[in-house]
Design an enzyme around this catalytic site. Structure first.
Site, PDB file in Angstrom:
ATOM      1  N   GLU A  47      12.106  14.205 -16.555  1.00 30.35           N
ATOM      2  CA  GLU A  47      11.326  14.055 -17.792  1.00 30.35           C
ATOM      3  C   GLU A  47      12.207  14.347 -19.012  1.00 30.35           C
ATOM      4  O   GLU A  47      12.164  13.625 -20.017  1.00 30.35           O
ATOM      5  CB  GLU A  47      10.130  15.000 -17.754  1.00 30.35           C
ATOM      6  CG  GLU A  47       9.277  14.962 -19.012  1.00 30.35           C
ATOM      7  CD  GLU A  47       8.316  16.126 -19.090  1.00 30.35           C
ATOM      8  OE1 GLU A  47       7.815  16.396 -20.194  1.00 30.35           O
ATOM      9  OE2 GLU A  47       8.079  16.792 -18.056  1.00 30.35           O
ATOM     10  N   ASP A  51      13.039  11.454 -21.742  1.00 29.29           N
ATOM     11  CA  ASP A  51      12.640  11.636 -23.139  1.00 29.29           C
ATOM     12  C   ASP A  51      13.788  11.284 -24.074  1.00 29.29           C
ATOM     13  O   ASP A  51      13.597  10.611 -25.099  1.00 29.29           O
ATOM     14  CB  ASP A  51      12.195  13.085 -23.356  1.00 29.29           C
ATOM     15  CG  ASP A  51      11.911  13.398 -24.805  1.00 29.29           C
ATOM     16  OD1 ASP A  51      10.909  12.890 -25.346  1.00 29.29           O
ATOM     17  OD2 ASP A  51      12.698  14.149 -25.424  1.00 29.29           O
ATOM     18  N   GLU A 123       8.025   9.325 -18.888  1.00 25.52           N
ATOM     19  CA  GLU A 123       9.369   9.746 -19.288  1.00 25.52           C
ATOM     20  C   GLU A 123      10.214  10.093 -18.066  1.00 25.52           C
ATOM     21  O   GLU A 123      11.414   9.785 -18.028  1.00 25.52           O
ATOM     22  CB  GLU A 123       9.276  10.944 -20.235  1.00 25.52           C
ATOM     23  CG  GLU A 123       8.722  10.586 -21.596  1.00 25.52           C
ATOM     24  CD  GLU A 123       8.528  11.777 -22.505  1.00 25.52           C
ATOM     25  OE1 GLU A 123       8.319  11.567 -23.708  1.00 25.52           O
ATOM     26  OE2 GLU A 123       8.585  12.928 -22.014  1.00 25.52           O
TER      27      GLU A 123
END
Length: 228
Positions: A47, A51, A123
């Protein structure tokens, strides 16, 4: 799980050389509750990576799509395109919720439709694409899904303070009120803490190197609360 991974790979347009990366991206941290150790969670690491990849690709898209726009307008567009609601929308479009591996309690609580969980998982999937096949593949996926979102708004989004004010006025609420809570850091590099509140709605706190920046951060945080 193998079938779910195979189905999702078709939607993503990539067959993973290391399918375990996609499995990790789909396995929510709730599955680790009660079994956590000092080791890191692969989902959260992916994640984190995704991102950053998403932010860079969207910035590049905006830079090329709006060559005459000032930095401030590009920044507002960028914030709107990478915020939770936009990422969760993409997650819904690719049917990500049905592929998630959730603890029973999280699943029973509606986790597969939770915008926060969907955005984080999306993400993580972008991070898995990058980790497995590199930047070009991850960027291809982001461009294919974010281009239509980018084209929806011909004008840059309003700044957070203006957006919050218009949201409050549109619902017959008093104007947002800002107050300084304090100041952190050394005198030559202060960090201001400012709270914004809308009567009958709630409040949020923002931090920034100036009061103006802190106010924008607080307004953005409250907007995210009321829009979620």
């Amino acid at each position: 799980m193998a079938g779910a991974v195979a189905d999702l790979q078709v939607v993503l347009g990539h067959v993973f050389g290391r399918p375990e990366l996609l499995t990790q991206a789909l396995t929510h941290p709730s599955m680790q509750q009660g079994r956590r150790s000092k080791t890191s969670d692969p989902y959260e690491r992916l994640e984190f990576l995704g991102d950053r990849v998403l932010g860079l690709v969207v910035a590049e898209m905006l830079f090329n799509r709006f060559p005459a726009e000032a930095e401030g307008a590009l920044a507002r567009r960028h914030a709107a395109l990478v915020r939770r609601e936009a990422v969760a929308r993409v997650a819904n479009e690719i049917g990500l919720g049905r592929h998630l591996v959730l603890a029973k309690g999280e699943d029973d609580a509606g986790g597969r439709g939770n915008p926060g969980i969907l955005a984080d998982a999306c993400e993580a999937v972008i991070g898995a694409l990058y980790a497995d096949a590199g930047f070009a593949m991850a960027a291809t996926f982001v461009r294919s899904r974010w281009e239509s979102l980018m084209e929806e708004a011909l004008a840059p989004p309003k700044d957070a303070k203006t957006g919050l004010q218009e949201w409050a006025q549109g619902r017959g609420k008093p104007l947002p009120a800002y107050r300084v809570l304090g100041q952190e850091g050394p005198p030559h590099e202060p960090i201001f803490l400012i709270e914004v509140s809308v009567e009958g709605v709630g409040s949020a706190v923002g931090r920034g190197a100036s009061k103006r920046v802190a106010e924008q951060a607080a307004a953005g945080a409250l907007l995210e609360q009321v829009m979620s």
